[in-house]
Enzyme design. Structure first.
Site, PDB file in Angstrom:
ATOM      1  N   THR A  34       0.833  -1.200   0.000  1.00 28.66           N
ATOM      2  CA  THR A  34       0.000   0.000   0.000  1.00 28.66           C
ATOM      3  C   THR A  34       0.866   1.247   0.000  1.00 28.66           C
ATOM      4  OG1 THR A  34      -1.730   1.236   1.196  1.00 28.66           O
ATOM      5  CG2 THR A  34      -0.203  -0.021   2.551  1.00 28.66           C
ATOM      6  N   SER A  35       0.323   2.308  -0.563  1.00 24.54           N
ATOM      7  CA  SER A  35       1.021   3.601  -0.540  1.00 24.54           C
ATOM      8  C   SER A  35       0.524   4.447   0.629  1.00 24.54           C
ATOM      9  CB  SER A  35       0.741   4.353  -1.847  1.00 24.54           C
ATOM     10  OG  SER A  35      -0.652   4.581  -1.981  1.00 24.54           O
TER      11      SER A  35
ATOM     12  N   ARG B  33       0.028   5.236   4.365  1.00 26.02           N
ATOM     13  CA  ARG B  33       0.597   4.981   5.698  1.00 26.02           C
ATOM     14  C   ARG B  33      -0.501   4.822   6.758  1.00 26.02           C
ATOM     15  NH1 ARG B  33       5.002   2.540   7.404  1.00 26.02           N
ATOM     16  NH2 ARG B  33       5.375   3.048   9.586  1.00 26.02           N
TER      17      ARG B  33
ATOM     18  N   ASP C  30      -8.516  -2.466  -0.791  1.00 29.08           N
ATOM     19  CA  ASP C  30      -9.148  -1.350  -1.477  1.00 29.08           C
ATOM     20  C   ASP C  30     -10.325  -0.910  -0.623  1.00 29.08           C
ATOM     21  OD1 ASP C  30      -8.875   0.337  -3.728  1.00 29.08           O
ATOM     22  OD2 ASP C  30     -10.699  -0.492  -4.580  1.00 29.08           O
ATOM     23  N   ALA C  31     -10.427   0.403  -0.430  1.00 29.89           N
ATOM     24  CA  ALA C  31     -11.503   0.928   0.415  1.00 29.89           C
ATOM     25  C   ALA C  31     -12.215   2.034  -0.337  1.00 29.89           C
ATOM     26  CB  ALA C  31     -10.916   1.466   1.722  1.00 29.89           C
TER      27      ALA C  31
ATOM     28  N   PHE D 104      -7.291   9.841   8.411  1.00 27.52           N
ATOM     29  CA  PHE D 104      -6.837  10.341   7.103  1.00 27.52           C
ATOM     30  C   PHE D 104      -8.044  10.381   6.166  1.00 27.52           C
ATOM     31  CE2 PHE D 104      -6.514   5.751   7.160  1.00 27.52           C
ATOM     32  CZ  PHE D 104      -7.037   5.358   5.942  1.00 27.52           C
TER      33      PHE D 104
ATOM     34  N   ARG E 179     -12.219  -1.080   8.015  1.00 32.09           N
ATOM     35  CA  ARG E 179     -10.898  -1.731   7.975  1.00 32.09           C
ATOM     36  C   ARG E 179     -10.676  -2.579   9.214  1.00 32.09           C
ATOM     37  NH1 ARG E 179      -8.622   2.322   6.848  1.00 32.09           N
ATOM     38  NH2 ARG E 179      -8.772   1.889   4.637  1.00 32.09           N
TER      39      ARG E 179
HETATM   40  P1  ITT Z   1      -3.443   2.093  -1.652  1.00 32.96           P
HETATM   41  O1  ITT Z   1      -2.028   2.336  -2.067  1.00 32.96           O
HETATM   42  O2  ITT Z   1      -3.556   1.039  -0.589  1.00 32.96           O
HETATM   43  O3  ITT Z   1      -4.361   1.835  -2.809  1.00 32.96           O
HETATM   44  P2  ITT Z   1      -5.053   4.499  -1.318  1.00 32.96           P
HETATM   45  O4  ITT Z   1      -4.974   5.631  -0.374  1.00 32.96           O
HETATM   46  O5  ITT Z   1      -4.985   4.805  -2.773  1.00 32.96           O
HETATM   47  O6  ITT Z   1      -3.918   3.455  -0.910  1.00 32.96           O
HETATM   48  P3  ITT Z   1      -7.627   3.267  -1.812  1.00 32.96           P
HETATM   49  O7  ITT Z   1      -7.281   2.984  -3.242  1.00 32.96           O
HETATM   50  O8  ITT Z   1      -8.271   2.166  -1.043  1.00 32.96           O
HETATM   51  O9  ITT Z   1      -6.356   3.716  -0.972  1.00 32.96           O
HETATM   52  O10 ITT Z   1      -8.500   4.587  -1.850  1.00 32.96           O
HETATM   53  C1  ITT Z   1      -9.477   4.846  -0.967  1.00 32.96           C
HETATM   54  C2  ITT Z   1      -9.668   6.331  -0.793  1.00 32.96           C
HETATM   55  O11 ITT Z   1     -10.561   6.448   0.292  1.00 32.96           O
HETATM   56  C3  ITT Z   1      -8.402   7.100  -0.433  1.00 32.96           C
HETATM   57  O12 ITT Z   1      -8.516   8.429  -0.879  1.00 32.96           O
HETATM   58  C4  ITT Z   1      -8.410   7.085   1.077  1.00 32.96           C
HETATM   59  O13 ITT Z   1      -7.839   8.262   1.616  1.00 32.96           O
HETATM   60  C5  ITT Z   1      -9.903   7.011   1.396  1.00 32.96           C
HETATM   61  N1  ITT Z   1     -10.061   6.134   2.560  1.00 32.96           N
HETATM   62  C6  ITT Z   1      -9.806   4.810   2.625  1.00 32.96           C
HETATM   63  N2  ITT Z   1      -9.974   4.337   3.855  1.00 32.96           N
HETATM   64  C7  ITT Z   1     -10.339   5.398   4.607  1.00 32.96           C
HETATM   65  C8  ITT Z   1     -10.616   5.576   5.963  1.00 32.96           C
HETATM   66  O14 ITT Z   1     -10.514   4.579   6.832  1.00 32.96           O
HETATM   67  N3  ITT Z   1     -10.960   6.792   6.383  1.00 32.96           N
HETATM   68  C9  ITT Z   1     -11.031   7.827   5.522  1.00 32.96           C
HETATM   69  N4  ITT Z   1     -10.756   7.760   4.239  1.00 32.96           N
HETATM   70  C10 ITT Z   1     -10.411   6.552   3.771  1.00 32.96           C
HETATM   71 NA    NA Z   2      -5.161   3.258  -4.330  1.00 38.69          NA
END
Ligand code: ITT
Ligand code: NA
Length: 177
Positions: free
Chosen positions: A6-7, A9, A60-61, A136, A163
């Site tokens: 993941t990117s 943190r 993925d979220a 975040f 999560r």
């Molecule tokens: P990866 O490298 O793991 O893909 P990412 O930040 O791009 O990291 P995602 O593709 O899952 O992660 O994108 C999900 C978006 O939703 C991303 O902008 C996150 O900041 C946001 N997000 C994910 N989980 C969250 C949480 O627990 N609370 C708030 N925002 C969240």
């Molecule tokens: Na992502």
């Protein structure tokens, strides 16, 4: 040792608190444009499994807003980067139905086995302004029982979050192996 590719943190720290011995690997992988988080994760697992010869997870979220028909959903990362929380608040201007949910799909892959997926969901509402400095992403605008996720500490967020749930399901499965 399991790698969490993941990117992000913030994601890593939340997962680490639940799973223990994992390391972050910011390797990058193709995130396909698909209708569901599951498809994105399965494609990523497949691609990375050709590059990694030890166990790893990806996640993925997304934020799904009911009144916006599930937007930003699978586009959550792009939308956070472009219009951000203030953009979502503007889209929700004058909208009474604030219901929203966060969803998380985590995938585990290890050499010689089929990948497995675990899901978690958190229901809440989109607030009327951003509050809090923890967490975040969309945390400052996502409220549960009157408080935003950014107003909670990591333990509290993990106890209820999408999560937290997906990672605990993965943890239970790992312990049963
Ligand atoms: P990866 O490298 O793991 O893909 P990412 O930040 O791009 O990291 P995602 O593709 O899952 O992660 O994108 C999900 C978006 O939703 C991303 O902008 C996150 O900041 C946001 N997000 C994910 N989980 C969250 C949480 O627990 N609370 C708030 N925002 C969240
Ligand atoms: Na992502």
């Amino acid at each position: 040792m399991i790698r969490f590719v993941t990117s992000n943190r913030g994601k890593f720290i939340e997962a680490q608190r639940i799973l223990g011995g994992i390391v972050q690997a910011d390797l990058g992988y193709t995130e396909i444009q698909a209708d569901t988080l599951e498809e994105v994760v399965l494609f990523g697992l497949k691609e990375l499994s050709t590059r990694l010869d030890s166990p790893f997870i990806i996640e993925d979220a997304g934020l799904f807003v009911e009144a916006l028909n599930g937007f930003p959903g699978v586009y959550s990362a792009y939308v956070q980067k472009t219009i951000g929380n203030s953009g979502i608040l503007r889209l929700m201007d004058g909208i009474e139905n604030r219901a929203a949910s966060f969803r998380s799909v985590v995938g585990y892959s290890a050499p010689g086995m089929e990948p497995v997926l675990f899901k978690g969901e958190l229901r809440g509402v989109i607030g009327f302004e951003a509050r809090g400095t923890g967490g975040f992403g969309y945390d400052p605008i996502f409220e549960v029982d009157g408080r935003t996720l950014a107003e909670m500490d990591l333990e509290e967020k993990n106890m209820i979050s999408h999560r937290g749930r997906s990672m605990k399901a993965l943890k239970r499965w790992l312990e049963s192996q």
